[in-house]
Design an enzyme around this catalytic site. Sequence first.
Site, mmCIF file in Angstrom:
data_model
loop_
_atom_site.group_PDB
_atom_site.id
_atom_site.type_symbol
_atom_site.label_atom_id
_atom_site.label_comp_id
_atom_site.label_asym_id
_atom_site.label_seq_id
_atom_site.Cartn_x
_atom_site.Cartn_y
_atom_site.Cartn_z
ATOM 1 N N ASP A 187 -4.634 -7.470 -2.050
ATOM 2 C CA ASP A 187 -3.570 -8.346 -2.181
ATOM 3 C C ASP A 187 -2.637 -8.281 -3.051
ATOM 4 O OD1 ASP A 187 -4.975 -8.705 0.366
ATOM 5 O OD2 ASP A 187 -6.181 -9.877 -0.764
ATOM 6 N N ASP A 210 -4.287 -5.339 7.375
ATOM 7 C CA ASP A 210 -3.367 -6.307 6.661
ATOM 8 C C ASP A 210 -2.522 -5.705 5.519
ATOM 9 O OD1 ASP A 210 -5.796 -7.157 7.647
ATOM 10 O OD2 ASP A 210 -6.234 -8.893 6.465
#
Length: 417
Positions: free
Chosen positions: A133, A193
């Site tokens: 992330d 993602d």
Amino acid sequence: MKRTYFLILIIPVIFLCCKKTNDAPGDIVKSDFDFAAKQLTFAMEETEKGIANESQESKAKREKKGYGPLVSPRSIEETGELILVPSRDWTSGFFPGELWYMYEYTKDPKWEAAARKYTARIEPEKKNGTTHDMGFKVYCSFGNGYRLTKDEAYKEVLIESAYTLATRFKPDAGIIRSWDHSRSKWDCPVIIDNMMNLELLFWAFGETKDSTLYKIAVSHADMTLKNHFREDYSSYHVIDYDTITGNVLKKNTHQGYAHESAWSRGQAWAVYGYTMCYRETGRTAYLDQAKNVVNYIFTHPNMPDDLIPYWDYDAPEIPNEPRDVSAATCTASALYELSMYDKENAAKYKAWADTILLNLSKHYLAKEGSTYGFLLLHSTGSKPGKFEVDQPLAYADYYFLEALLRKQKLEASGSVF
Ligand code: GLY
């Protein structure tokens, strides 16, 4: 007498026309940023209050896990409490990113100071190689900060972060590992993602000219293109890889309704991710993928008229299912960019993005001075996980402001940059 009747008839028509003009998409950028200025000022107050008043229990739990201090707002609990997160949380960079967008729009140094304060809190993440992330956390905060200020210290943080992210690349499978958790379920999970985090690698390649970073990003995008999509161009959420053979072991979901369903935010990540990859590489396969996923989304029979999707296109109780505003804001932002590259469909893409922003501005904004300063209501973090269902989310707000800025720039200059 005739004249009076004429005036009685024409005055409401003039009024309606004027009203329509006031509601026209062109005007919402200013009104939404004026609203955001008030809400984000309130959000900073609420965030600082929440950090100062963290309960002993929460502090002890956090410290036991080795997590750092709370830094940014993320969402609201079902019980009504503000959810604040430490920098390691994947959402920590969105709030500083929103403050940078406020600075970009207003040019007011007070927003730069605020953005710098919240951005500095994310710096420890540059060394955190335990998750993919990095882009969400560091590119949204430091990335926007560097773009707007050219602060060399920010550049260093970004480059170190990109190299940390690159340590997660599995060369034999050609992908960046997304998660380290759920090891009993997956060997090497990659989530759609992850496409969003490639932007940091492309940026760092541009700065360092280290082609390793570029090749990692392209390899990941290629493998995702090959393995993450169904024939109808909808995306799976999680693909599990064998890191030695590169074989796909499982095609699953984590936040969607079912393994074979189309989780709405996943489709938004795909559109944004492939549009950005096309910008960075010029590869038409990426542009085609973005166009095809957009086509999937906007021809879906379960897409509501206001273009704010339910949380999953296959959610079983549609129309009685929560929406996901975050999927809509991310898609709108991507559509403005995509309209620069696919000229044939540009007007259509822009009209969809404008409709999304207009409907959000009319029907989804939080009440001023409420909801801890979040901007938009009705997002869904994880329906299966039973958290953040029909709540505000920091990333919905981040992509909302980004989309508004892109709209403004596109209309002024033909480019979102
Ligand atoms: N990246 C996690 C999510 O979209 O919920």
